[in-house]
Design an enzyme around this catalytic site. Structure first.
Site, PDB file in Angstrom:
ATOM      1  N   SER A  79      -1.713   1.581   0.277  1.00  0.00           N
ATOM      2  CA  SER A  79      -1.126   0.361   0.844  1.00  0.00           C
ATOM      3  C   SER A  79      -0.929   0.613   2.335  1.00  0.00           C
ATOM      4  O   SER A  79       0.165   0.855   2.813  1.00  0.00           O
ATOM      5  CB  SER A  79       0.202   0.020   0.158  1.00  0.00           C
ATOM      6  OG  SER A  79       1.159   1.032   0.356  1.00  0.00           O
ATOM      7  N   HIS A  85      -0.139   1.103  -6.601  1.00  0.00           N
ATOM      8  CA  HIS A  85      -0.093   2.496  -7.051  1.00  0.00           C
ATOM      9  C   HIS A  85      -0.115   2.639  -8.567  1.00  0.00           C
ATOM     10  O   HIS A  85      -0.045   3.745  -9.096  1.00  0.00           O
ATOM     11  CB  HIS A  85       1.163   3.201  -6.515  1.00  0.00           C
ATOM     12  CG  HIS A  85       1.131   3.393  -5.027  1.00  0.00           C
ATOM     13  ND1 HIS A  85       2.218   3.799  -4.301  1.00  0.00           N
ATOM     14  CD2 HIS A  85       0.134   3.244  -4.134  1.00  0.00           C
ATOM     15  CE1 HIS A  85       1.894   3.890  -3.022  1.00  0.00           C
ATOM     16  NE2 HIS A  85       0.641   3.551  -2.892  1.00  0.00           N
ATOM     17  N   GLN A 115       6.369  -1.737  -5.268  1.00  0.00           N
ATOM     18  CA  GLN A 115       5.562  -0.513  -5.351  1.00  0.00           C
ATOM     19  C   GLN A 115       6.363   0.719  -5.768  1.00  0.00           C
ATOM     20  O   GLN A 115       5.878   1.547  -6.531  1.00  0.00           O
ATOM     21  CB  GLN A 115       4.912  -0.284  -3.978  1.00  0.00           C
ATOM     22  CG  GLN A 115       4.044   0.937  -3.852  1.00  0.00           C
ATOM     23  CD  GLN A 115       3.413   1.007  -2.463  1.00  0.00           C
ATOM     24  OE1 GLN A 115       2.475   0.291  -2.166  1.00  0.00           O
ATOM     25  NE2 GLN A 115       3.934   1.861  -1.596  1.00  0.00           N
ATOM     26  N   GLU A 116       7.598   0.857  -5.213  1.00  0.00           N
ATOM     27  CA  GLU A 116       8.321   2.118  -5.431  1.00  0.00           C
ATOM     28  C   GLU A 116       9.799   1.890  -5.730  1.00  0.00           C
ATOM     29  O   GLU A 116      10.461   1.111  -5.048  1.00  0.00           O
ATOM     30  CB  GLU A 116       8.224   3.015  -4.177  1.00  0.00           C
ATOM     31  CG  GLU A 116       6.778   3.299  -3.805  1.00  0.00           C
ATOM     32  CD  GLU A 116       6.620   4.106  -2.522  1.00  0.00           C
ATOM     33  OE1 GLU A 116       7.585   4.755  -2.069  1.00  0.00           O
ATOM     34  OE2 GLU A 116       5.503   4.070  -1.970  1.00  0.00           O
ATOM     35  N   GLU A 142       1.943   8.178  -7.726  1.00  0.00           N
ATOM     36  CA  GLU A 142       2.915   9.084  -7.110  1.00  0.00           C
ATOM     37  C   GLU A 142       3.778   9.787  -8.152  1.00  0.00           C
ATOM     38  O   GLU A 142       4.832  10.337  -7.838  1.00  0.00           O
ATOM     39  CB  GLU A 142       3.764   8.321  -6.092  1.00  0.00           C
ATOM     40  CG  GLU A 142       2.902   7.783  -4.949  1.00  0.00           C
ATOM     41  CD  GLU A 142       3.689   7.240  -3.770  1.00  0.00           C
ATOM     42  OE1 GLU A 142       4.924   7.089  -3.883  1.00  0.00           O
ATOM     43  OE2 GLU A 142       3.051   6.979  -2.726  1.00  0.00           O
ATOM     44  N   ASP A 173      10.818   0.477  -2.207  1.00  0.00           N
ATOM     45  CA  ASP A 173       9.724   0.123  -1.293  1.00  0.00           C
ATOM     46  C   ASP A 173       8.889  -0.960  -1.968  1.00  0.00           C
ATOM     47  O   ASP A 173       7.964  -0.663  -2.712  1.00  0.00           O
ATOM     48  CB  ASP A 173       8.848   1.339  -0.961  1.00  0.00           C
ATOM     49  CG  ASP A 173       7.710   0.973  -0.001  1.00  0.00           C
ATOM     50  OD1 ASP A 173       7.657  -0.204   0.430  1.00  0.00           O
ATOM     51  OD2 ASP A 173       6.879   1.845   0.309  1.00  0.00           O
ATOM     52  N   GLU A 221      12.562  -0.487   2.010  1.00  0.00           N
ATOM     53  CA  GLU A 221      11.435  -0.241   2.920  1.00  0.00           C
ATOM     54  C   GLU A 221      10.418  -1.369   2.770  1.00  0.00           C
ATOM     55  O   GLU A 221      10.148  -1.811   1.653  1.00  0.00           O
ATOM     56  CB  GLU A 221      10.819   1.115   2.534  1.00  0.00           C
ATOM     57  CG  GLU A 221       9.552   1.488   3.265  1.00  0.00           C
ATOM     58  CD  GLU A 221       8.913   2.740   2.654  1.00  0.00           C
ATOM     59  OE1 GLU A 221       9.626   3.572   2.049  1.00  0.00           O
ATOM     60  OE2 GLU A 221       7.686   2.885   2.776  1.00  0.00           O
ATOM     61  N   ASP A 276       7.641   0.552   7.377  1.00  0.00           N
ATOM     62  CA  ASP A 276       6.531   1.488   7.160  1.00  0.00           C
ATOM     63  C   ASP A 276       5.256   0.852   7.716  1.00  0.00           C
ATOM     64  O   ASP A 276       4.852   1.145   8.848  1.00  0.00           O
ATOM     65  CB  ASP A 276       6.426   1.802   5.656  1.00  0.00           C
ATOM     66  CG  ASP A 276       5.173   2.550   5.268  1.00  0.00           C
ATOM     67  OD1 ASP A 276       4.474   3.088   6.152  1.00  0.00           O
ATOM     68  OD2 ASP A 276       4.851   2.605   4.056  1.00  0.00           O
ATOM     69  N   LYS A 290       4.805   8.931   8.894  1.00  0.00           N
ATOM     70  CA  LYS A 290       3.628   9.520   8.243  1.00  0.00           C
ATOM     71  C   LYS A 290       2.665   9.983   9.337  1.00  0.00           C
ATOM     72  O   LYS A 290       2.194   9.160  10.138  1.00  0.00           O
ATOM     73  CB  LYS A 290       2.919   8.470   7.388  1.00  0.00           C
ATOM     74  CG  LYS A 290       3.725   7.925   6.204  1.00  0.00           C
ATOM     75  CD  LYS A 290       3.063   6.652   5.669  1.00  0.00           C
ATOM     76  CE  LYS A 290       3.593   6.244   4.308  1.00  0.00           C
ATOM     77  NZ  LYS A 290       3.154   4.869   3.940  1.00  0.00           N
ATOM     78  N   HIS A 307       5.104  11.386   2.417  1.00  0.00           N
ATOM     79  CA  HIS A 307       3.752  11.680   1.923  1.00  0.00           C
ATOM     80  C   HIS A 307       2.908  10.406   1.950  1.00  0.00           C
ATOM     81  O   HIS A 307       3.375   9.357   2.377  1.00  0.00           O
ATOM     82  CB  HIS A 307       3.848  12.209   0.480  1.00  0.00           C
ATOM     83  CG  HIS A 307       4.327  11.164  -0.491  1.00  0.00           C
ATOM     84  ND1 HIS A 307       4.071  11.208  -1.830  1.00  0.00           N
ATOM     85  CD2 HIS A 307       5.055  10.031  -0.292  1.00  0.00           C
ATOM     86  CE1 HIS A 307       4.592  10.158  -2.422  1.00  0.00           C
ATOM     87  NE2 HIS A 307       5.196   9.441  -1.516  1.00  0.00           N
ATOM     88  N   ARG A 308       1.670  10.480   1.438  1.00  0.00           N
ATOM     89  CA  ARG A 308       0.852   9.305   1.146  1.00  0.00           C
ATOM     90  C   ARG A 308       0.595   9.266  -0.360  1.00  0.00           C
ATOM     91  O   ARG A 308       0.765  10.255  -1.063  1.00  0.00           O
ATOM     92  CB  ARG A 308      -0.502   9.343   1.882  1.00  0.00           C
ATOM     93  CG  ARG A 308      -0.430   9.409   3.376  1.00  0.00           C
ATOM     94  CD  ARG A 308       0.414   8.347   4.030  1.00  0.00           C
ATOM     95  NE  ARG A 308       0.054   6.967   3.750  1.00  0.00           N
ATOM     96  CZ  ARG A 308      -0.480   6.131   4.625  1.00  0.00           C
ATOM     97  NH1 ARG A 308      -0.725   6.552   5.855  1.00  0.00           N
ATOM     98  NH2 ARG A 308      -0.748   4.873   4.304  1.00  0.00           N
ATOM     99  N   SER A 309       0.136   8.122  -0.828  1.00  0.00           N
ATOM    100  CA  SER A 309      -0.127   8.028  -2.274  1.00  0.00           C
ATOM    101  C   SER A 309      -1.309   8.912  -2.692  1.00  0.00           C
ATOM    102  O   SER A 309      -1.365   9.385  -3.824  1.00  0.00           O
ATOM    103  CB  SER A 309      -0.348   6.578  -2.693  1.00  0.00           C
ATOM    104  OG  SER A 309      -1.326   5.972  -1.878  1.00  0.00           O
ATOM    105  N   LYS A 321      10.470  11.605   1.424  1.00  0.00           N
ATOM    106  CA  LYS A 321       9.941  11.131   0.138  1.00  0.00           C
ATOM    107  C   LYS A 321       8.576  11.726  -0.130  1.00  0.00           C
ATOM    108  O   LYS A 321       7.718  11.775   0.754  1.00  0.00           O
ATOM    109  CB  LYS A 321       9.921   9.603   0.047  1.00  0.00           C
ATOM    110  CG  LYS A 321       8.852   8.879   0.829  1.00  0.00           C
ATOM    111  CD  LYS A 321       8.811   7.389   0.414  1.00  0.00           C
ATOM    112  CE  LYS A 321       7.655   6.646   1.067  1.00  0.00           C
ATOM    113  NZ  LYS A 321       7.551   5.237   0.663  1.00  0.00           N
TER     114      LYS A 321
HETATM  115  P1  PGA Z   1       0.467   4.572   0.747  1.00  0.00           P
HETATM  116  O1  PGA Z   1       1.902   4.129   0.244  1.00  0.00           O
HETATM  117  O2  PGA Z   1       0.468   6.048   0.974  1.00  0.00           O
HETATM  118  O3  PGA Z   1      -0.426   4.143  -0.393  1.00  0.00           O
HETATM  119  O4  PGA Z   1       0.189   3.809   2.006  1.00  0.00           O
HETATM  120  C1  PGA Z   1       3.087   4.795   0.564  1.00  0.00           C
HETATM  121  C2  PGA Z   1       4.116   3.831   1.087  1.00  0.00           C
HETATM  122  O5  PGA Z   1       3.868   2.602   1.153  1.00  0.00           O
HETATM  123  O6  PGA Z   1       5.203   4.256   1.477  1.00  0.00           O
HETATM  124 ZN    ZN Z   2       5.880   2.175   2.169  1.00  0.00          ZN
END
Ligand code: PGA
Ligand code: ZN
Length: 421
Positions: free
Chosen positions: A40, A155, A163-164, A205, A243, A285, A312, A337, A365-367, A388
């Site tokens: 994402s 994800h 997403q999270e 994740e 998130d 987020e 983000d 990131k 991190h990244r996914s 995270k």
């Molecule tokens: P991504 O997602 O690593 O797939 O971009 C992580 C996030 O949105 O925080």
């Molecule tokens: Zn994010």
């Protein structure tokens, strides 16, 4: 002095190709770095190079990026003496010549940058986090881990739009107790999901990916799982961070899709407000889409004094974008990131901008990940207080938390917790 620089194509945690970069210095020090990759992604992120050859990995190969490291970048950097990794980053930025690292590839540039910093620490006989603290002028601190225990959005293949859903053990007295809280709640959550008839397969994740639609239903189960372990849901014990990755929820009509509803930005803010009144959510987020800056101003005004409003996709670890956001009172916190901007030096610039503006920050991190643990050292060295790296499960996620534990055990006097102010 760099004597050898070499990149090869390896796999990330989603079975997609990524780069591993090996760097050798004049005194025989050899280090390695693995490059992460997002799903994402923000539209203003640094651009990773993909080969586009449909015959290999559906076009996702990174041989071109590897070739750029082994060819042009190696020719430009090997044999030269650099006083610091920052100088190598500056040379990379200049060599690439674009704003988005799109010529040499953000994946190629990120890999070399991570390796350069690791090499400088090794040559100096320092821990990486100690070098980063020195370079950034920060006080090292162990961050509060944010464990992403329920996955949705892009994800996971479930119907969950956010997403999270992360566990934030803000009340834990130490890093090891925070890790224990994450793992114990994760286990109770799995038991509750199973008892309710949900599959307990994992998303990208490492969080569970149940067939639930409404975020409130996930938040209820999560809160119960926290209570199951004898901990208090909330800032005194274990809080929750969200998130929604709302850029992915917004349709071409500008409305946000959530559990079958289509909401305006203001209706989505209303929903967040209700959520924060009923559940122990302390941080949100990407609550709105990355191009909805006016909405972000309202979101921050409405919720910013009660929850952390974190950007983000909207900030993409870009110091200039964060500075603009500060001026417009957009968010009060930034996700960090390295591969969104491409070099460690620019990442440290973004983090400095946050500190000087009173924005909190979380290293992420990244996914798509590798076993590389650079980001754990980055979080500790910069003292940002939040981190995270997905669930307390799956090797590529746990590698980072285990690196934090290793640092904590070797340096028992390092402070733990959110950064002051
Ligand atoms: P991504 O997602 O690593 O797939 O971009 C992580 C996030 O949105 O925080
Ligand atoms: Zn994010």
């Amino acid at each position: 002095r760099i004597t050898q620089l070499q990149a090869v194509e390896i796999l990330d945690s989603r079975a997609r190709p990524t780069l591993a970069v090996a760097l050798t210095t004049g005194d025989g020090t050899r280090v390695r770095a693995g490059v992460p990759s997002g799903a994402s992604t923000g539209s203003r992120e640094a651009v990773e190079l993909r080969d586009g050859d449909p015959a290999r990995y559906s076009g996702q190969g990174v041989l071109e990026g590897a070739g750029n490291v082994n060819g042009e970048i190696a020719r430009a950097l090997t044999g030269r003496s650099f006083a610091s990794a920052t100088d190598i980053d500056r040379a990379l930025i200049e060599l690439d010549g674009t704003d988005t690292k799109s010529r040499l590839g953000a994946n190629a540039v990120t890999g070399v940058s991570l390796a350069a910093w690791r090499a400088e620490a090794a040559v100096a006989g320092r821990e990486l986090w100690q070098l980063l603290a020195r370079a950034a002028g920060t006080s090292p601190r162990l961050p509060v881990p944010h464990f992403n225990v329920v996955n949705g959005g892009v994800h996971a293949a479930n119907s969950l739009d956010f997403q999270e859903f992360m566990l934030a053990p803000l009340g834990a007295p130490s890093l090891s107790e925070a890790v224990r809280a994450g793992a114990e709640v994760y286990a109770r959550l799995k038991a509750r999901l199973s008892a309710d008839g949900h599959a307990t397969g994992l998303g990208d994740e490492g969080g569970f990916a149940p067939a639930l639609d409404r975020p409130e239903d996930v938040l209820r189960i999560l809160t119960e799982a926290i209570t199951d372990t004898g901990r208090t849901p909330g800032r005194e014990g274990v809080a929750i961070a969200l998130d929604p990755a709302a850029s992915e929820l917004r349709g071409p009509d500008g409305r946000y899709r959530l559990a079958g509803d289509q909401l305006s930005g203001d209706q989505l803010i209303d929903r967040y407000e209700a959520i924060t009144e009923h559940y122990p959510v302390w941080s949100i987020e990407d609550g709105l889409a990355e191009d909805d800056w006016d909405g972000w101003v309202r979101l921050t005004a409405r919720l910013g004094d009660r929850v952390q409003v974190m950007g983000d996709d909207i900030f993409v670890t870009n110091p200039a974008v964060i500075a603009e956001a500060v001026g417009r009172k957009v968010a009060n916190s930034a996700l960090i990131k390295v591969n969104q901007i491409g070099t460690v030096t620019e990442t440290l610039d973004a983090m400095r901008t946050c500190r000087e503006s009173g924005y909190t920050q979380m290293v992420s991190h990244r996914s798509g990940e590798t076993e590389d643990t650079f980001i754990a050292d980055l979080a500790v060295g910069t003292g940002c207080g939040q981190f995270k790296s997905g669930a307390p499960a799956r090797g590529e996620r746990v590698a980072k938390y285990n690196r934090l534990l290793e640092i904590a055990h070797a340096h028992p006097r390092l402070p733990f917790g959110l950064a002051a102010g």
